[in-house]
Design an enzyme around this catalytic site. Structure first.
Site, PDB file in Angstrom:
ATOM      1  N   TYR A  37     -14.352 -32.291   3.905  1.00 38.04           N
ATOM      2  CA  TYR A  37     -15.503 -32.370   4.802  1.00 38.04           C
ATOM      3  C   TYR A  37     -16.805 -32.235   4.028  1.00 38.04           C
ATOM      4  CZ  TYR A  37     -16.230 -27.254   4.662  1.00 38.04           C
ATOM      5  OH  TYR A  37     -16.491 -25.968   4.263  1.00 38.04           O
ATOM      6  N   LYS A 151     -14.008 -29.693  -1.365  1.00 41.50           N
ATOM      7  CA  LYS A 151     -14.506 -29.185  -0.074  1.00 41.50           C
ATOM      8  C   LYS A 151     -13.445 -29.495   0.990  1.00 41.50           C
ATOM      9  CE  LYS A 151     -18.946 -28.694   2.328  1.00 41.50           C
ATOM     10  NZ  LYS A 151     -18.954 -27.248   2.423  1.00 41.50           N
ATOM     11  N   GLU A 183     -18.581 -16.820  -5.889  1.00 39.54           N
ATOM     12  CA  GLU A 183     -19.557 -17.351  -4.919  1.00 39.54           C
ATOM     13  C   GLU A 183     -19.414 -16.573  -3.627  1.00 39.54           C
ATOM     14  OE1 GLU A 183     -18.782 -21.447  -3.763  1.00 39.54           O
ATOM     15  OE2 GLU A 183     -16.629 -21.153  -3.930  1.00 39.54           O
ATOM     16  N   LEU A 207     -17.413 -23.958  -5.203  1.00 38.60           N
ATOM     17  CA  LEU A 207     -17.864 -25.250  -4.692  1.00 38.60           C
ATOM     18  C   LEU A 207     -19.229 -25.524  -5.308  1.00 38.60           C
ATOM     19  CD1 LEU A 207     -17.278 -27.547  -2.571  1.00 38.60           C
ATOM     20  CD2 LEU A 207     -18.978 -26.388  -1.184  1.00 38.60           C
TER      21      LEU A 207
END
Ligand code: PDD
Length: 284
Positions: A37, A151, A183, A207
């Site tokens: 996505y 993702k 992250e 990411l």
């Protein structure tokens, strides 16, 4: 007025009302979370950093061997058509591609027609005044898999983190792998120490955020040297400033982590500079 009923979505070539959109129970997105996505912000009706988002989408698709159903110009056309149905100028576009529907549930796959779903929702931004109050976060071990660069829609760990954030009334869960900050559960993480910015390097453990790139660009514009190198939990807790970034939150200051304050719970001056620069980028 029932906005949900009126809201238009894109599903496999058609623009339809959201409450009429449905997919097969044999869709591998439903059965396995077998899909990828993107979340793309829209400011004043304009898609923000579309090329970068489409490039990352291509990388995600390539990584899990789903053919890209559309060219970049076809994506642009579809997204703009969908935006034509939305009322407010600032939107958050959610775009999902799954591997498609099979005839039986099996882990391995064959060539299928990908399912494409896109929806758009109003993007509400926090004012500078609200952001200047600072936000809190807690640190937890990173239990995700080792391909966080994809993702993927399979987001079980991130779902649990977000629920945890809600229950603990914090803005974000900051993740560490063996003491190294990777992250956030839904964002990238930055810290400033002695006039330099640090963030985890890109690779398979984070990411590669589109906002991360823009935060680094903004930092350089604010004469803040950038180090894409990892730092520890202690490094984070001893930082002069901490920020998180994502397409929907932009760049947010974190002033409290695990009951410890950062910069005496005051938002830093570098944050203010990158905030201003980021607002300019949105208007370009
Ligand atoms: N999340 N890291 C993770 C794990 C994320 O989920 C996100 C964004 C980011 C930031 O990426 P970007 O700057 O390109 O938005 C980093 C989106 C917003 C989401 O899942 O809804």
């Amino acid at each position: 007025m029932d906005f949900n009923r009126l809201s238009m979505v894109y599903l496999n070539g058609n623009f339809i009302e959201k409450n009429k959109a449905s997919i097969s129970v044999m869709d591998r997105g439903f059965l396995f979370g077998d899909g990828v996505y993107e979340v793309i912000p829209v400011y004043q009706g304009k898609l923000f950093r579309l090329t970068a988002h489409l490039k990352r989408l291509q990388n995600s698709l390539d990584a899990i061997k789903i053919p890209n159903p559309y060219s970049n110009s076809e994506w642009l056309n579809i997204l703009n058509q969908l935006l034509g149905h939305s009322q407010s100028p600032n939107q958050s576009l959610y775009l999902q591609i799954t591997r498609g529907s099979d005839t039986q549930r099996r882990h391995n796959f064959q060539a299928l027609t990908p399912t494409v779903y896109i929806e758009s929702s109003p993007l509400t931004q926090k004012t500078k005044q609200v952001l200047e109050k600072g936000f809190s976060a807690i640190i937890q071990p990173d239990i995700r898999w080792s391909r966080c660069d994809i993702k993927a829609t399979s987001l079980l760990a991130n779902v649990l983190y977000s629920q945890n954030a809600k229950e603990n009334q914090v803005e974000e869960i900051i993740l560490h792998r063996n003491d190294i900050i990777t992250e956030g559960a839904t964002s990238n993480v930055f810290m400033i120490k002695n006039g330099s910015l640090f963030t985890h390097p890109t690779g398979t453990h984070i990411l590669s955020g589109i906002t991360r790139d823009l935060a680094l660009e903004s930092a350089l514009a604010c004469k803040l040297p950038v180090n894409e190198s990892a730092f520890s939990i202690d490094g984070l807790l001893g930082a002069d400033e901490v920020w998180i970034s994502s397409s929907t939150r932009e760049i947010m200051p974190i002033t409290q982590i695990d009951n410890q304050t950062i910069n005496h719970a005051k938002v830093g001056t570098y944050w203010e500079c990158v905030y201003n620069h980021y607002q300019q980028l949105k208007n370009d």
